[in-house]
Design an enzyme around this catalytic site. Structure first.
Site, PDB file in Angstrom:
ATOM      1  N   LYS A 146      65.045  52.563 -72.335  1.00 61.29           N
ATOM      2  CA  LYS A 146      65.122  51.137 -72.668  1.00 61.29           C
ATOM      3  C   LYS A 146      63.606  50.856 -71.719  1.00 61.29           C
ATOM      4  CE  LYS A 146      67.462  48.144 -69.756  1.00 61.29           C
ATOM      5  NZ  LYS A 146      66.503  47.091 -69.130  1.00 61.29           N
ATOM      6  N   ASN A 147      63.912  51.498 -70.555  1.00 61.22           N
ATOM      7  CA  ASN A 147      63.005  50.895 -69.441  1.00 61.22           C
ATOM      8  C   ASN A 147      61.456  51.797 -69.486  1.00 61.22           C
ATOM      9  OD1 ASN A 147      64.799  49.284 -68.373  1.00 61.22           O
ATOM     10  ND2 ASN A 147      64.952  50.560 -66.429  1.00 61.22           N
ATOM     11  N   ARG A 149      64.154  39.969 -68.242  1.00 60.64           N
ATOM     12  CA  ARG A 149      63.311  39.663 -66.852  1.00 60.64           C
ATOM     13  C   ARG A 149      61.997  40.708 -67.098  1.00 60.64           C
ATOM     14  NH1 ARG A 149      65.973  36.279 -64.435  1.00 60.64           N
ATOM     15  NH2 ARG A 149      67.745  36.336 -65.738  1.00 60.64           N
ATOM     16  N   CYS A 178      69.070  36.401 -60.764  1.00 59.15           N
ATOM     17  CA  CYS A 178      69.975  36.539 -61.930  1.00 59.15           C
ATOM     18  C   CYS A 178      71.459  37.160 -61.203  1.00 59.15           C
ATOM     19  CB  CYS A 178      69.552  37.680 -63.031  1.00 59.15           C
ATOM     20  SG  CYS A 178      69.300  39.298 -62.167  1.00 59.15           S
ATOM     21  N   ARG A 192      64.927  37.820 -57.951  1.00 54.13           N
ATOM     22  CA  ARG A 192      64.032  38.591 -58.723  1.00 54.13           C
ATOM     23  C   ARG A 192      62.761  38.040 -58.296  1.00 54.13           C
ATOM     24  NH1 ARG A 192      67.072  42.245 -62.287  1.00 54.13           N
ATOM     25  NH2 ARG A 192      65.511  43.227 -62.795  1.00 54.13           N
ATOM     26  N   PRO A 193      62.172  38.451 -57.234  1.00 49.36           N
ATOM     27  CA  PRO A 193      60.926  37.911 -56.776  1.00 49.36           C
ATOM     28  C   PRO A 193      59.835  38.488 -57.559  1.00 49.36           C
ATOM     29  CG  PRO A 193      61.824  39.293 -55.173  1.00 49.36           C
ATOM     30  CD  PRO A 193      62.814  39.059 -55.973  1.00 49.36           C
ATOM     31  N   ASP A 240      56.337  38.122 -56.213  1.00 53.38           N
ATOM     32  CA  ASP A 240      55.224  38.163 -55.364  1.00 53.38           C
ATOM     33  C   ASP A 240      54.300  39.473 -55.417  1.00 53.38           C
ATOM     34  OD1 ASP A 240      57.717  39.418 -54.113  1.00 53.38           O
ATOM     35  OD2 ASP A 240      56.354  40.038 -52.649  1.00 53.38           O
ATOM     36  N   LEU A 241      55.019  40.504 -55.705  1.00 55.94           N
ATOM     37  CA  LEU A 241      53.851  41.838 -55.981  1.00 55.94           C
ATOM     38  C   LEU A 241      53.220  41.711 -57.240  1.00 55.94           C
ATOM     39  CD1 LEU A 241      56.467  44.494 -54.718  1.00 55.94           C
ATOM     40  CD2 LEU A 241      54.682  43.992 -53.602  1.00 55.94           C
ATOM     41  N   ASP A 297      70.520  51.614 -61.018  1.00 60.55           N
ATOM     42  CA  ASP A 297      70.995  51.413 -62.363  1.00 60.55           C
ATOM     43  C   ASP A 297      72.183  52.379 -62.786  1.00 60.55           C
ATOM     44  OD1 ASP A 297      69.413  49.570 -62.688  1.00 60.55           O
ATOM     45  OD2 ASP A 297      68.059  50.657 -64.197  1.00 60.55           O
ATOM     46  N   ARG A 316      72.533  44.830 -74.273  1.00 57.05           N
ATOM     47  CA  ARG A 316      70.959  44.660 -73.873  1.00 57.05           C
ATOM     48  C   ARG A 316      70.762  46.218 -73.730  1.00 57.05           C
ATOM     49  NH1 ARG A 316      70.413  42.201 -68.637  1.00 57.05           N
ATOM     50  NH2 ARG A 316      68.365  43.343 -69.076  1.00 57.05           N
TER      51      ARG A 316
HETATM   52  C1  UD1 Z   1      63.162  47.976 -62.980  1.00 53.09           C
HETATM   53  C2  UD1 Z   1      64.209  48.309 -64.034  1.00 53.09           C
HETATM   54  C3  UD1 Z   1      65.558  48.017 -63.525  1.00 53.09           C
HETATM   55  C4  UD1 Z   1      65.856  48.665 -62.219  1.00 53.09           C
HETATM   56  C5  UD1 Z   1      64.805  48.287 -61.435  1.00 53.09           C
HETATM   57  C6  UD1 Z   1      65.129  49.176 -60.065  1.00 53.09           C
HETATM   58  C7  UD1 Z   1      62.585  48.052 -66.005  1.00 53.09           C
HETATM   59  C8  UD1 Z   1      62.438  47.258 -67.013  1.00 53.09           C
HETATM   60  N1  UD1 Z   1      63.616  47.525 -65.267  1.00 53.09           N
HETATM   61  O1  UD1 Z   1      63.328  46.665 -62.835  1.00 53.09           O
HETATM   62  O2  UD1 Z   1      66.452  48.590 -64.785  1.00 53.09           O
HETATM   63  O3  UD1 Z   1      67.047  48.384 -61.844  1.00 53.09           O
HETATM   64  O4  UD1 Z   1      63.368  48.723 -61.816  1.00 53.09           O
HETATM   65  O5  UD1 Z   1      65.047  50.462 -60.299  1.00 53.09           O
HETATM   66  O6  UD1 Z   1      61.913  48.993 -65.708  1.00 53.09           O
HETATM   67  N2  UD1 Z   1      60.780  42.991 -55.611  1.00 53.09           N
HETATM   68  C9  UD1 Z   1      59.892  42.165 -54.824  1.00 53.09           C
HETATM   69  N3  UD1 Z   1      58.900  41.498 -55.498  1.00 53.09           N
HETATM   70  C10 UD1 Z   1      58.510  41.736 -56.688  1.00 53.09           C
HETATM   71  C11 UD1 Z   1      59.018  42.577 -57.475  1.00 53.09           C
HETATM   72  C12 UD1 Z   1      60.251  43.008 -56.889  1.00 53.09           C
HETATM   73  O7  UD1 Z   1      60.517  41.883 -53.709  1.00 53.09           O
HETATM   74  O8  UD1 Z   1      57.220  41.038 -56.815  1.00 53.09           O
HETATM   75  C13 UD1 Z   1      61.956  43.574 -55.469  1.00 53.09           C
HETATM   76  C14 UD1 Z   1      62.883  43.293 -55.910  1.00 53.09           C
HETATM   77  O9  UD1 Z   1      63.684  42.060 -55.598  1.00 53.09           O
HETATM   78  C15 UD1 Z   1      63.963  44.456 -55.679  1.00 53.09           C
HETATM   79  C16 UD1 Z   1      63.039  45.867 -55.643  1.00 53.09           C
HETATM   80  O10 UD1 Z   1      61.763  44.958 -55.461  1.00 53.09           O
HETATM   81  O11 UD1 Z   1      64.663  44.345 -54.499  1.00 53.09           O
HETATM   82  C17 UD1 Z   1      62.883  46.491 -56.535  1.00 53.09           C
HETATM   83  O12 UD1 Z   1      62.569  45.665 -57.649  1.00 53.09           O
HETATM   84  P1  UD1 Z   1      61.867  46.233 -59.160  1.00 53.09           P
HETATM   85  O13 UD1 Z   1      61.475  47.607 -58.993  1.00 53.09           O
HETATM   86  O14 UD1 Z   1      60.675  45.274 -59.205  1.00 53.09           O
HETATM   87  O15 UD1 Z   1      62.743  45.883 -60.421  1.00 53.09           O
HETATM   88  P2  UD1 Z   1      62.460  45.754 -62.083  1.00 53.09           P
HETATM   89  O16 UD1 Z   1      60.820  46.294 -61.922  1.00 53.09           O
HETATM   90  O17 UD1 Z   1      62.271  44.429 -62.154  1.00 53.09           O
END
Ligand code: UD1
Length: 424
Positions: free
Chosen positions: A22-23, A92, A116, A121-122, A124-125, A308, A400
């Site tokens: 999926k990812n 997301r 969620c 789910r920030p 900022d990055l 996950d 999902r």
């Molecule tokens: C992806 C996976 C999801 C998995 C997650 C962590 C996909 C489609 N989804 O989600 O299944 O659970 O990786 O392995 O690939 N964060 C920030 N700022 C940002 C983005 C993220 O602080 O801009 C933080 C998040 O809150 C979290 C951490 O970074 O604590 C990791 O999240 P992230 O790797 O971004 O998860 P996803 O990419 O959304």
């Protein structure tokens, strides 16, 4: 609404075939927005998230045909740049259209995904990455609006307060393929799905190096061409079936998987006392036992133990021979399933970002509710190992990310059926 009715206590035995990841499918589908030619993706799993992202791509001017694991994406129009809330709230990962839209159509308007059930789910990055590539980004009326006449390569450090980000790494990598000059992504996510996306982009003509390490270097090109690509197997689905086999003291041959992507989970499962044999490059044999040894596990970015698989591991540890501790370092609040497992007789206490799991002799079937995708999978495993009949409500969370989960489990001998319910 549907529920799964599960009679626990039956050993899982036989073979299961793992679907495409999926990812990997989701960002590769989003990456098609960088490309005007036809894109063909094979081994695509038939999941709700894939359907939702297809709908979004269609809104964005693509024509998506999907049957029998094969997806063909064609371009009809490249005018629309808006990903609306009604779609981003469901999935997301739709934030992954931000980089491609910006790079190809010079503007992106993506509804802010919000929080969620597994915590905030920030983004900022993602925003920081687009700004470093030269975009102006503002957040207005719940939308992230990014604009740039042209993107220029830069140095993007992906280190946020919670470590690196998978989809933000992917977003920057996708945008950088069409930027002028070289982009270096430091502290990049190293997940196999990031590597798969990079391999897809390279097949389309992108110049990317270092994917799979924490420094990815992208040299921008003028445009990308279409290609046909086969995505990797889903390591989380494979891990889920290994744990389901373990929970039921079963013997399961997990086929079409990629054992190399499961090194750390397999090490943990072996430490617990499961017999996990890698029979070939795509087949794993799991042999369970009655009780497992407790373990202490911390979820961290790849190559460490994946968040996950945390809920599914917790399910098996509820019946271990002692006290286990799981520390969740990726998503705070990703423990909703623990309270539901306690309804089945588990003894789990949550202390901050740790779950303390005291092994019990037995779980008992009862109605429980999924509040997120992987938590739902964990509850299915708990119910498979429970005495008597239980039910999983809100099974749409599980749909999902798992293709025909009850069919695959039934073929292994589980007593599981999907039924309509008025309970929500
Ligand atoms: C992806 C996976 C999801 C998995 C997650 C962590 C996909 C489609 N989804 O989600 O299944 O659970 O990786 O392995 O690939 N964060 C920030 N700022 C940002 C983005 C993220 O602080 O801009 C933080 C998040 O809150 C979290 C951490 O970074 O604590 C990791 O999240 P992230 O790797 O971004 O998860 P996803 O990419 O959304």
């Amino acid at each position: 609404m549907y529920k799964l009715v599960i009679e626990g206590g039956h050993k899982l035995e036989g073979e299961v075939y793992i679907s495409g990841a999926k990812n990997a499918a989701l960002p590769i589908m989003a990456a098609s927005l960088l490309i005007e030619d036809d894109v063909i993706i094979n081994n695509v799993p038939n999941l709700e998230d894939v359907k939702t992202l297809s709908q979004l791509l269609e809104r964005l001017g693509k024509k998506v045909e999907f049957s029998d694991k094969r997806m063909v994406i064609r371009t009809v129009s490249e005018e629309n740049v808006e990903a609306p809330y009604e779609i981003t709230k469901k999935i997301r990962a739709s934030i992954a259209v931000l980089g491609p839209l910006l790079a190809k159509r010079k503007k992106a308007k993506v509804s802010f995904p919000g929080g969620c059930a597994i915590g905030p789910r920030p983004v900022d990055l993602h925003i920081k990455g687009m700004r470093i590539l030269g975009a102006s980004v503002r957040v207005e009326h719940g939308y992230i609006i990014a604009e740039a006449q042209k993107l220029t390569g830069g140095l993007v450090n992906m280190l946020g307060t919670n470590g690196t980000s998978v989809v933000a790494t992917e977003n920057v990598m996708m945008a950088a393929t069409l930027a002028e000059g070289t982009t270096v992504i430091d502290n990049a996510a190293m997940e196999p799905e990031v590597v798969d996306l990079a391999n897809f982009l390279i097949k389309c003509g992108a110049k990317i190096k270092g994917h799979g390490t924490n420094t990815i270097v992208v040299e921008g090109v003028k445009n990308l061409k279409g290609c046909e690509y086969e995505i990797i197997p889903d390591r989380i689905e494979a891990g889920t079936f290994i744990l389901a086999g373990m929970m039921t003291n079963g013997e399961v041959l997990v086929k079409n998987c990629e054992p190399n992507h499961l090194t750390e989970p397999i090490r943990v499962f072996s430490e617990m006392g499961a017999s996990i044999q890698i029979l070939s490059k795509d087949t794993v044999l799991v042999k369970g036992r009655e009780r497992y040894e407790p373990v202490n596990v911390t979820t961290l970015p790849y190559p460490y133990f994946p968040t996950d698989l945390q809920a599914q591991l917790m399910a098996v540890l509820t019946k271990a021979r002692g006290i286990s501790i799981i520390t969740e370092k990726i998503f705070q609040n990703r423990f909703m399933h623990a309270y539901e497992m306690n309804r089945l007789g588990a003894d789990i206490t949550i202390d901050g970002n740790s779950a303390i799991i005291k092994g019990v002799d037995k779980l008992y079937g009862a109605p429980v509710m999924a509040s997120d995708l992987r938590g739902g999978a964990g509850l299915i495993i708990a119910l498979l190992g429970a005495e008597g009949v239980g039910e999983l409500l809100r099974v749409y969370h599980v749909d999902r990310g798992y293709e025909k989960i009850e069919d695959k489990l039934s073929k292994l001998g589980a007593k599981i059926k999907r039924e309509k319910t008025d309970l929500i």
